[in-house]
Motif scaffolding. Structure first.
Motif, mmCIF file in Angstrom:
data_model
loop_
_atom_site.group_PDB
_atom_site.id
_atom_site.type_symbol
_atom_site.label_atom_id
_atom_site.label_comp_id
_atom_site.label_asym_id
_atom_site.label_seq_id
_atom_site.Cartn_x
_atom_site.Cartn_y
_atom_site.Cartn_z
ATOM 1 N N VAL A 76 -14.061 67.153 59.681
ATOM 2 C CA VAL A 76 -15.039 67.033 58.601
ATOM 3 C C VAL A 76 -14.516 67.724 57.356
ATOM 4 C CG1 VAL A 76 -17.330 67.716 57.868
ATOM 5 C CG2 VAL A 76 -16.987 66.790 60.136
ATOM 6 N N ILE A 114 -17.049 70.697 51.085
ATOM 7 C CA ILE A 114 -18.384 70.671 51.677
ATOM 8 C C ILE A 114 -19.002 72.055 51.707
ATOM 9 C CG2 ILE A 114 -17.621 71.017 54.061
ATOM 10 C CD1 ILE A 114 -19.719 69.076 54.924
ATOM 11 N N TRP A 137 -21.494 74.045 53.771
ATOM 12 C CA TRP A 137 -22.107 73.903 55.083
ATOM 13 C C TRP A 137 -23.551 74.369 55.058
ATOM 14 C CZ3 TRP A 137 -20.199 71.603 59.337
ATOM 15 C CH2 TRP A 137 -18.842 71.276 59.305
ATOM 16 N N GLU A 144 -27.952 71.312 58.070
ATOM 17 C CA GLU A 144 -27.897 69.922 58.521
ATOM 18 C C GLU A 144 -26.500 69.549 58.975
ATOM 19 O OE1 GLU A 144 -29.445 70.556 55.529
ATOM 20 O OE2 GLU A 144 -31.434 70.419 56.432
ATOM 21 N N GLN A 145 -25.519 69.973 58.170
ATOM 22 C CA GLN A 145 -24.153 69.613 58.545
ATOM 23 C C GLN A 145 -23.773 70.272 59.855
ATOM 24 O OE1 GLN A 145 -24.940 70.225 55.417
ATOM 25 N NE2 GLN A 145 -24.029 68.652 54.135
ATOM 26 N N GLN A 175 -25.806 71.126 62.218
ATOM 27 C CA GLN A 175 -26.530 70.451 63.284
ATOM 28 C C GLN A 175 -25.830 69.161 63.662
ATOM 29 O OE1 GLN A 175 -29.086 71.475 65.189
ATOM 30 N NE2 GLN A 175 -28.575 69.584 66.242
ATOM 31 N N LEU A 176 -25.349 68.456 62.657
ATOM 32 C CA LEU A 176 -24.655 67.206 62.940
ATOM 33 C C LEU A 176 -23.403 67.457 63.767
ATOM 34 C CD1 LEU A 176 -24.561 64.177 62.401
ATOM 35 C CD2 LEU A 176 -23.001 64.663 60.568
ATOM 36 N N SER A 177 -22.643 68.477 63.361
ATOM 37 C CA SER A 177 -21.423 68.786 64.116
ATOM 38 C C SER A 177 -21.756 69.125 65.546
ATOM 39 C CB SER A 177 -20.692 69.957 63.476
ATOM 40 O OG SER A 177 -20.440 69.703 62.137
ATOM 41 N N LEU A 178 -22.805 69.909 65.720
ATOM 42 C CA LEU A 178 -23.184 70.282 67.074
ATOM 43 C C LEU A 178 -23.642 69.079 67.878
ATOM 44 C CD1 LEU A 178 -25.011 73.605 66.319
ATOM 45 C CD2 LEU A 178 -22.906 73.329 67.594
#
Lengths: 546, 155
Positions: free
Chosen positions: B102, B109, B111, B114-115, B117-120
């Motif tokens: 990413v 970016i 962080w 939300e980002q 959370q998306l990665s997780l």
């Protein structure tokens, strides 16, 4: 076959004036005459009593021809015209009658029933539907070269020695011709002009084979659907087992962001709805491989205040005898839940159709748990029977969920008019295939399988009818009306969902073409300018409706 | 520091027998090494892991990678996250699989939750797939994250 005293009966059937009463009288004549038959001519006695004269030795042959005839006649387009326009032959002489009916329906000049030759000087509709012949022309069959086909009129192919070579034409031009041919074929089917449609579908096959890229693939699948619609009435696609369906969907999950988008946005909506709940119960109307739930469980596990206890009821297709895939799936999810430290409970429900579900089956505990209903690409399947969707939505309403998350394709593939459906589907799946094309530089197994997955949807939309057609997509606007009428209010999806979705798409390979849009509280994922799937959330309406 | 030592040694050499002065070797103090490595960025950390076997082993310490993952995230994620990420395969794997691609794609970016959370979420999907999904997918490794990057061998 000709008996001495049967002068009233012509040995070679000539057209007789069509009228039911005339037939009836000839029938009674024959019955009377039949009683006077002697056994020397080996007529089948049982059929004779009914008035049909069939030689016992010819029984098998006649039976086969009757089967063929029935197949042809069962095609409504042909049968009705035949019955209305054709003269009726004397059916008593069954063997000859069947013979002439069949020969009338087939090409008169070719006894080998070659379907590629069509006589243009016949006034009636005819169809050479031969069971077992591949409806979709393969490369080695004779084809008219694409340049010779005129789309407006169908000439008669009198020259049997057609060239086999496919001309290489400019692909841009071929692409346009391809689309024109597809649309023209659909129009022909809409107009019930099956001769023209038959010719066009073959030309589409040729053109599609020479067109590389997404357009060629889409055209191939649409041609397959059209051919199936023209030639046969059976829907073969339903014979594929549910495990293959799930495998194909897994490949689709991997290769493009649509399903991931669907899962992540739905999860975000669920998270926002259950922030204070101590016990969460999710009913998943289409469990498949359960890919949506690990992420939700993890998000629940890290939320401030600790994880709630998570209960999942997954609904899947009826199980085959030896496998119990729903329970196995539950077990896998339970292991994951243990890894992340979330209390987990699972129940699997096998249902042939979602409308079979009753509220009691879910065993909800309304006093202690917060209920969520989730449906990803499942609701549109229920539209194939009237009344099913209302029953399902009533069931959903009866369990009193706190939130309903719904992801559906953003297209109207459920119109009444075939041509409109076809055009919509053509645009929709062209965009979808385009987006697949860009996401990998090299073809991979995932992408190929995703194309197969989408191709099956295409064939269903184009060729199936009635309860077999399950891919009855409807637009978000249509769903809004439907949900509103049952008594649900929309819940706007928050900005978190939007941000997550945007980030997902920005890191997706080839992600330049994807667009996330917010549409009145619902999120839509699209390719270039065309929205393709839509996520929305609903809750029970505040005030009771009449 | 080394200069001082040398001078010390020289000085003491001038006396008779050198009293054995324990050289301060960073390799003897793994916790200090960890503290130092925690402040490195990704590429530097990878270089450090190539120095020697000891450093490579120390660099596998997950807290270093945790720092790397969450350096830019504020507020800091809660403690339960650590046990979860460990269960899913650790921060090092998380970094290599989800965060680094990413960052490579979106270097600027910021962080936010939300980002993260998306990665997780992606990490969870990968874990689930790796362990549980698909005998019928054949022997292909889980490819749900293929869209992020070219294959990297993460041990």
């Amino acid at each position: 076959m000709k008996r001495g005293h049967e002068e009233t009966w012509d040995p070679t059937p000539h057209p007789q004036p069509p009228s039911g009463s005339c037939e009836g009288s000839s029938m009674t004549d024959n019955i009377i005459n039949g009683k006077m038959a002697d056994d020397n001519n080996n007529m089948d006695e049982l059929l004779e009593v009914l008035g049909y004269k069939v030689r016992s030795s010819e029984m098998a042959e006649v039976a086969q021809k009757l089967e063929q005839l029935e197949m042809v006649l069962s095609n409504d387009d042909v049968g009705s015209t035949l019955l209305n326009d054709t003269v009726h032959y004397n059916p008593s002489d069954l063997s000859n009658w069947v013979e002439t009916m069949l020969s009338e329906l087939n090409n008169p000049e070719s006894s080998d029933l070659d379907p590629t030759r069509i006589c243009s000087d016949r006034s009636e509709y005819g169809l050479s539907a031969i069971p077992g012949l591949s409806a979709f022309p393969s490369g080695e069959e004779e084809e008219a070269s694409s340049k010779r086909i005129r789309l407006e009129s169908v000439g008669s192919w009198t020259d049997p020695a057609l060239t086999r070579s496919v001309l290489v034409v400019d692909s841009q031009e071929t692409g346009v011709r391809l689309v024109h041919a597809l649309v023209a074929c659909a129009e022909a089917i809409q107009e019930r002009d099956l001769i023209l449609a038959d010719a066009l579908v073959k030309s589409v096959g040729t053109l599609a084979a020479s067109q590389a890229g997404a357009m060629g693939k889409v055209a191939t699948y649409f041609a397959q659907g059209l051919a199936r619609r023209i030639y046969t009435n059976d829907v073969v696609s339903s014979t594929v087992g549910p495990s293959l369906e799930e495998a194909l969907q897994m490949h689709f999950y991997e290769s493009c962001p649509y399903l991931k988008f669907a899962h992540f946005t739905a999860n975000q909506a669920i998270l926002e709805a259950v922030t204070t709940a101590r016990r969460v119960h999710v009913i998943d109307l289409g469990l498949n491989q359960g890919m949506q739930w690990p992420a939700l469980m993890q998000a629940l596990a890290v939320r401030p205040g600790g994880p709630p206890s998570f209960r999942l009821t997954g609904i899947g297709p009826p199980q085959r005898e030896s496998s119990d895939s729903l329970q196995q799936l539950g077990w896998k999810l339970a292991q994951f839940a243990q890894a992340v430290g979330v209390e987990f409970e699972f129940k699997g429900l096998a249902a042939e159709s979602l409308s079979d579900l009753e509220p009691e089956m879910f065993e909800t505990r309304p006093e202690s748990e917060t209920l969520v209903v989730n449906s990803v690409f499942e609701l549109h399947r229920v539209l194939n029977r009237t009344g099913s969707i209302e029953k399902l939505l009533t069931t959903v309403k009866a369990v009193k969920p706190s939130i309903i998350t719904m992801v559906e394709q953003e297209a109207n593939h459920n119109g009444v008019v075939f041509l409109d459906r076809f055009n919509e589907a053509l645009h929709y799946y062209s965009s979808l295939f385009d987006s697949l094309e860009d996401s990998y530089s090299l073809p991979s197994q995932d992408r190929v399988m995703s194309e197969v997955y989408l191709g099956r949807q295409i064939v269903n939309v184009v060729s199936a009818e009635g309860t077999d057609r399950v891919e009855r997509h409807e637009t978000l606007a249509q769903w809004k009306v439907r949900m509103g009428s049952v008594g649900f209010d929309p819940v706007p999806l928050g900005s978190s969902a939007f941000k997550q979705a945007s980030m997902l798409l920005s890191v997706f390979a080839g992600g330049d073409g994807y667009r996330v849009e917010e549409n009145d509280g619902c999120l839509m994922l699209g390719w270039q300018t065309r929205p393709l799937i839509a996520t929305s959330a609903w809750k029970l309406a505040e005030s009771p409706r009449e | 520091m080394s200069e001082k030592r040398i001078r010390m040694v020289e000085k003491s050499n001038k006396r008779q027998r050198v009293k054995l002065v324990h050289k301060f070797s960073i390799n003897d103090h793994h916790d200090v090494l960890v503290e130092i490595l925690r402040r490195l960025d990704g590429p530097s950390l990878c270089s450090a892991a190539c120095v020697c076997r000891l450093w490579s082993a120390v660099a596998r310490n997950d807290s270093i990678w945790e720092e790397l993952c969450f350096r830019q995230v504020s507020p800091r994620p809660s403690l339960p996250l650590r046990s979860i990420v460990s269960a899913l395969g650790g921060y090092r794997r998380l970094y290599f699989l989800c965060i680094r691609p990413v960052l490579a794609r979106l270097p600027k970016i910021i962080w936010s939750r939300e980002q993260l959370q998306l990665s997780l979420s992606l990490y969870c999907v990968h874990y689930y797939e790796r362990l549980h999904v698909g005998a019928w997918l054949g022997d292909a490794p889980p490819s749900s994250l293929m869209f992020l990057r070219e294959p990297v061998n993460v041990v």
